[in-house]
Design a protein around this motif. Structure first.
Motif, PDB file in Angstrom:
ATOM      1  N   ILE A 170       0.832  -1.204   0.000  1.00 30.00           N
ATOM      2  CA  ILE A 170       0.000   0.000   0.000  1.00 30.00           C
ATOM      3  C   ILE A 170       0.865   1.252   0.000  1.00 30.00           C
ATOM      4  O   ILE A 170       0.586   2.231  -0.706  1.00 30.00           O
ATOM      5  CB  ILE A 170      -0.942  -0.020   1.219  1.00 30.00           C
ATOM      6  CG1 ILE A 170      -1.956  -1.171   1.083  1.00 30.00           C
ATOM      7  CG2 ILE A 170      -1.672   1.305   1.360  1.00 30.00           C
ATOM      8  CD1 ILE A 170      -2.839  -1.337   2.292  1.00 30.00           C
ATOM      9  N   GLN A 171       1.942   1.234   0.779  1.00 31.92           N
ATOM     10  CA  GLN A 171       2.830   2.393   0.835  1.00 31.92           C
ATOM     11  C   GLN A 171       3.481   2.651  -0.522  1.00 31.92           C
ATOM     12  O   GLN A 171       3.583   3.800  -0.972  1.00 31.92           O
ATOM     13  CB  GLN A 171       3.906   2.163   1.907  1.00 31.92           C
ATOM     14  CG  GLN A 171       4.837   3.346   2.116  1.00 31.92           C
ATOM     15  CD  GLN A 171       4.107   4.553   2.668  1.00 31.92           C
ATOM     16  OE1 GLN A 171       3.185   4.408   3.454  1.00 31.92           O
ATOM     17  NE2 GLN A 171       4.500   5.743   2.239  1.00 31.92           N
ATOM     18  N   ARG A 172       3.916   1.567  -1.198  1.00 30.09           N
ATOM     19  CA  ARG A 172       4.519   1.745  -2.519  1.00 30.09           C
ATOM     20  C   ARG A 172       3.506   2.290  -3.521  1.00 30.09           C
ATOM     21  O   ARG A 172       3.835   3.151  -4.345  1.00 30.09           O
ATOM     22  CB  ARG A 172       5.083   0.409  -3.014  1.00 30.09           C
ATOM     23  CG  ARG A 172       6.338  -0.045  -2.285  1.00 30.09           C
ATOM     24  CD  ARG A 172       7.028  -1.173  -3.041  1.00 30.09           C
ATOM     25  NE  ARG A 172       6.179  -2.335  -3.160  1.00 30.09           N
ATOM     26  CZ  ARG A 172       6.167  -3.333  -2.279  1.00 30.09           C
ATOM     27  NH1 ARG A 172       6.948  -3.296  -1.218  1.00 30.09           N
ATOM     28  NH2 ARG A 172       5.374  -4.372  -2.451  1.00 30.09           N
ATOM     29  N   ALA A 173       2.267   1.786  -3.463  1.00 27.46           N
ATOM     30  CA  ALA A 173       1.237   2.282  -4.377  1.00 27.46           C
ATOM     31  C   ALA A 173       0.953   3.761  -4.135  1.00 27.46           C
ATOM     32  O   ALA A 173       0.798   4.552  -5.078  1.00 27.46           O
ATOM     33  CB  ALA A 173      -0.041   1.457  -4.215  1.00 27.46           C
ATOM     34  N   GLU A 174       0.870   4.162  -2.863  1.00 25.04           N
ATOM     35  CA  GLU A 174       0.628   5.573  -2.550  1.00 25.04           C
ATOM     36  C   GLU A 174       1.789   6.447  -3.013  1.00 25.04           C
ATOM     37  O   GLU A 174       1.583   7.547  -3.544  1.00 25.04           O
ATOM     38  CB  GLU A 174       0.404   5.729  -1.048  1.00 25.04           C
ATOM     39  CG  GLU A 174      -0.906   5.119  -0.559  1.00 25.04           C
ATOM     40  CD  GLU A 174      -1.066   5.253   0.940  1.00 25.04           C
ATOM     41  OE1 GLU A 174      -0.072   5.651   1.596  1.00 25.04           O
ATOM     42  OE2 GLU A 174      -2.166   4.965   1.454  1.00 25.04           O
ATOM     43  N   ASP A 175       3.021   5.969  -2.836  1.00 25.92           N
ATOM     44  CA  ASP A 175       4.182   6.744  -3.283  1.00 25.92           C
ATOM     45  C   ASP A 175       4.183   6.913  -4.798  1.00 25.92           C
ATOM     46  O   ASP A 175       4.454   8.011  -5.316  1.00 25.92           O
ATOM     47  CB  ASP A 175       5.473   6.054  -2.830  1.00 25.92           C
ATOM     48  CG  ASP A 175       5.632   6.076  -1.316  1.00 25.92           C
ATOM     49  OD1 ASP A 175       4.960   6.903  -0.666  1.00 25.92           O
ATOM     50  OD2 ASP A 175       6.414   5.265  -0.787  1.00 25.92           O
ATOM     51  N   THR A 177       1.575   6.787  -6.801  1.00 28.29           N
ATOM     52  CA  THR A 177       0.470   7.666  -7.175  1.00 28.29           C
ATOM     53  C   THR A 177       0.827   9.128  -6.946  1.00 28.29           C
ATOM     54  O   THR A 177       0.572   9.995  -7.797  1.00 28.29           O
ATOM     55  CB  THR A 177      -0.781   7.300  -6.360  1.00 28.29           C
ATOM     56  OG1 THR A 177      -1.110   5.924  -6.593  1.00 28.29           O
ATOM     57  CG2 THR A 177      -1.958   8.162  -6.759  1.00 28.29           C
ATOM     58  N   ALA A 178       1.427   9.418  -5.786  1.00 25.98           N
ATOM     59  CA  ALA A 178       1.834  10.795  -5.504  1.00 25.98           C
ATOM     60  C   ALA A 178       2.889  11.274  -6.493  1.00 25.98           C
ATOM     61  O   ALA A 178       2.871  12.428  -6.944  1.00 25.98           O
ATOM     62  CB  ALA A 178       2.362  10.891  -4.071  1.00 25.98           C
ATOM     63  N   GLN A 181       1.145  12.038  -9.818  1.00 24.31           N
ATOM     64  CA  GLN A 181       0.382  13.283  -9.719  1.00 24.31           C
ATOM     65  C   GLN A 181       1.304  14.499  -9.753  1.00 24.31           C
ATOM     66  O   GLN A 181       1.011  15.502 -10.416  1.00 24.31           O
ATOM     67  CB  GLN A 181      -0.446  13.274  -8.434  1.00 24.31           C
ATOM     68  CG  GLN A 181      -1.598  12.281  -8.454  1.00 24.31           C
ATOM     69  CD  GLN A 181      -2.348  12.245  -7.136  1.00 24.31           C
ATOM     70  OE1 GLN A 181      -1.878  12.787  -6.130  1.00 24.31           O
ATOM     71  NE2 GLN A 181      -3.513  11.605  -7.138  1.00 24.31           N
TER      72      GLN A 181
END
Length: 269
Positions: A170-175, A177-178, A181
């Motif tokens: 989840i942390q890798r996916a959020e990183d 995505t950010a 963006q």
């Protein structure tokens, strides 16, 4: 302390730690309970063997007593028949049988005492086994509940390996995505400022877009004003525009089509 003694101590300590890590208390308790059941079975088998021996001695005593009684009757019959020698022989044999009977009775008493001891030991061992079984089941239930509670706590706190892997994903996916963006926002800002050229030609900065819009609006207004003037002149004369058809021979060079010209006031026909 010699080198070999130190190596032996290190090996034993590491082996003990490895065994502790793989040892399951529930399996250890079950194994201990199984061993106690085996010991209880041996004690019960010993009681049965002693009881069998005691019963065999009792049967031998009964047989010898029957023979002793028979010899006594024979000695009486021999005396009545005047055969004192036969009576003496029968009594001598009876005396030997009596010695055997006395010895067997002593063995019977010993076996009976041993049987009582083993029976009492079996009863005590049975009570201990029953108590251990109850305690074993209680400890196993407590250990299982504690293990389940630990797993649940680790799952909620993210300590367990499975939840740790999920948290990292989840942390890798959020990183990512950010990062995407931020990259998209930076490219939009560069395109808007003109630092980057849009190869499609569809992207313009704000000033150029405003100038293009004003030029388009001005052209539309001028065209609209011209059409208004033309319509205003035509309505004042009261004459509709006429269309003259020129002859291809008189109006122009060969091969040209007819030309259409609007009729204006003040011009000759």
């Amino acid at each position: 302390m010699s080198v070999f003694q130190r190596l032996s101590m290190i090996f034993k300590s590491k082996a003990n730690r490895a065994l502790d890590s793989v040892e399951d208390p529930r399996e250890t308790l079950d194994y201990s309970y199984q061993k106690q059941l085996e010991l209880l079975q041996k004690v019960r088998r010993g009681v049965a063997d002693v009881a069998t021996s005691r019963k065999r001695v009792e049967l031998q005593v009964q047989q010898l007593e029957q023979q002793s009684g028979k010899l006594e009757n024979q000695s009486r019959a021999a005396l009545q028949a005047g055969r004192e020698d036969l009576a003496r022989e029968a009594l001598t044999r009876r005396s030997g049988l009596q010695s055997q009977i006395d010895s067997l009775k002593q063995q019977h008493e010993q076996l009976q005492g041993e049987e009582q001891k083993l029976t009492l030991a079996a009863q005590r061992l049975q009570a201990k086994v029953d108590s251990f079984r109850t305690r074993k089941e209680t400890i196993k239930a407590t250990y299982t509940a504690a293990q389940a509670q630990t797993q649940i706590s680790e799952a909620f706190s993210g300590i367990s390996e499975e939840m740790g892997d999920v948290g990292l994903a989840i942390q890798r996916a959020e990183d990512k995505t950010a990062q995407m963006q931020a990259r998209a926002g930076a490219v939009d800002e560069l395109l808007a400022s003109g630092a980057l050229d849009d190869v499609s030609g569809s992207s313009k900065d704000d000033i150029q877009a405003e100038l293009d819009r004003m030029a388009s609006t001005s052209g539309v207004e001028l065209e609209l004003e011209r059409m208004k003037r033309e319509l205003g002149q035509g309505s004042g004369s009261g004459t509709a525009p006429q269309i003259e058809e020129g002859d291809s021979r008189a109006g122009g060079p060969a091969g040209n089509g007819s030309q259409v010209q609007p009729y204006r006031q003040g011009e000759g026909s």
